[in-house]
Every structure is written in structure tokens, then in C-alpha cells.
Design a protein around this motif. Structure first.
Motif: not given
Length: 202
Positions: A129-135
Motif C-alpha cells: 500500500s505504501g503506508i509507512d506511518t500509523l496514527v
């Protein structure tokens, strides 16, 4: 101790808001009511409005019947027989109404244990997905949020914990976990207030 802030800079398009267990099950009047859950829901709504589709929600689904589940989970659901699906209103598993209106575009993933990583659904959603940061927001600070944070760290995600959008039914362990996140995981967990998240999510 005050929140330490976004030490690694603003949040970008590769960020995802991961909301943990903000369900009627844990709302006032629910069988596992968390007193602060209703209060922190306002913070969730602020993030959800700003980030639109960049949201995923985990919902904890209890066992179907008393004594069901692998290993010690079977014993757990003997103790909590009254919170199995056989004995509760199925609607208690649903999100709190104030948050449910954001689904869709927010995505939902069920889980049957504390960690959202164990059953593979979150990994499957994020891979490629390219997501590298989780809030991360939700409840409880010292149970499912803890399991979510640790799994996120192990996978190498940048972890941003919105401290005024997490809650626990026990104030003492909530505060102890905030201290743990800030002191022992300071290189991997950024503890911030929602206002800072909203101001710096670009």
C-alpha cells in the motif's frame, strides 16, 4: 509528562489512522464499558473528518459461545460467558454511532484477539500500500492499543500515538503505559496530542 510531539516531522500521504475497538461494546452502558471511551471519541471524529479514506477501524469480535477459542481464550470466555455473541445484542460489536458514519470510506477489519496483526487481515491490507506511518487511537491503552503498537513497531512502521484519543478502564495502567511508550519506546513511538496530528497531517 507532556506529549513529546512529532519528532520525525509532519505526517504525509503515506499515513493511516488506525482506530482500535471504539465500539458500543466498550461505550457507556456496554458490558465492557470504558469510562473514557465516549470522551475520546470526539478526537477520533476530528481525525476521521480530516483524513477521509486514510482510516482503518479494528473491531473486537467476542467468541460465539462460552468456552470457545484456542487455549486460554476458551478459559477467558468461560469467565466472560455473558459477553459472547450467544448472549449479547449483536449490535454491541458495531462502532459507536458517532464514528460509524465515517465507514465507508474508512475500512473495517474484525479481530478476535487483542492484536490486529495476529490474524493477518491488517498485514494483507497494508502490504504493497505504501503506508509507512500509523496514527493509533482507541482503547484500551494497556490491552489492545498496546498489542497494536508493539506489532506496528515490529513491522517497522512509524508509530504516532494520539494520547488524548486513547483510553483505558483503569487510570493507573493507562498512565503507566503512556510513561512506557514515552520512556522505553521513544525512538519508535511519537506521543502527541490530536491537535498536533491535525495541524501536521498534510
Amino acid at each position: 509528562m507532556a506529549a513529546l510531539g512529532l519528532v520525525h516531522g509532519p505526517l504525509g500521504e503515506n499515513s493511516l489512522h488506525l482506530c482500535v475497538d471504539m465500539q458500543r461494546l466498550f461505550a457507556p452502558g456496554g458490558p465492557w464499558a470504558v469510562p473514557w471511551a465516549q470522551n475520546v471519541a470526539a478526537g477520533h471524529r476530528g481525525i476521521d473528518r480530516k483524513t477521509s479514506a486514510a482510516n482503518a477501524v479494528h473491531t473486537f469480535v467476542p467468541a460465539a459461545r462460552p468456552g470457545e477459542g484456542p487455549g486460554m481464550w476458551a478459559r477467558y470466555y468461560q469467565r466472560w460467558a455473558e459477553v459472547t455473541l450467544a448472549d449479547i445484542d449483536a449490535g454491541l460489536v458495531d462502532l459507536m454511532p458517532s464514528l460509524a458514519r465515517f465507514v465507508p470510506p474508512a475500512r473495517t477489519l474484525d479481530k478476535h484477539v487483542y492484536s490486529p496483526w495476529t490474524e493477518g487481515r491488517l498485514d494483507a491490507m497494508l502490504n504493497g500500500s505504501g503506508i509507512d506511518t500509523l496514527v493509533i487511537t482507541g482503547g484500551e491503552t494497556d490491552v489492545c492499543v498496546l498489542a497494536t503498537v508493539l506489532g506496528s513497531i515490529d513491522r517497522g512502521f512509524r508509530v504516532v500515538l494520539a494520547t488524548d484519543a486513547i483510553c483505558s478502564s483503569v487510570d493507573q495502567t493507562h498512565e503507566a503505559l503512556l510513561e512506557l511508550y514515552r520512556s522505553r519506546f521513544s525512538e519508535q513511538v511519537e506521543t502527541v496530542m490530536i491537535e498536533e496530528v491535525l495541524e501536521n497531517w498534510r
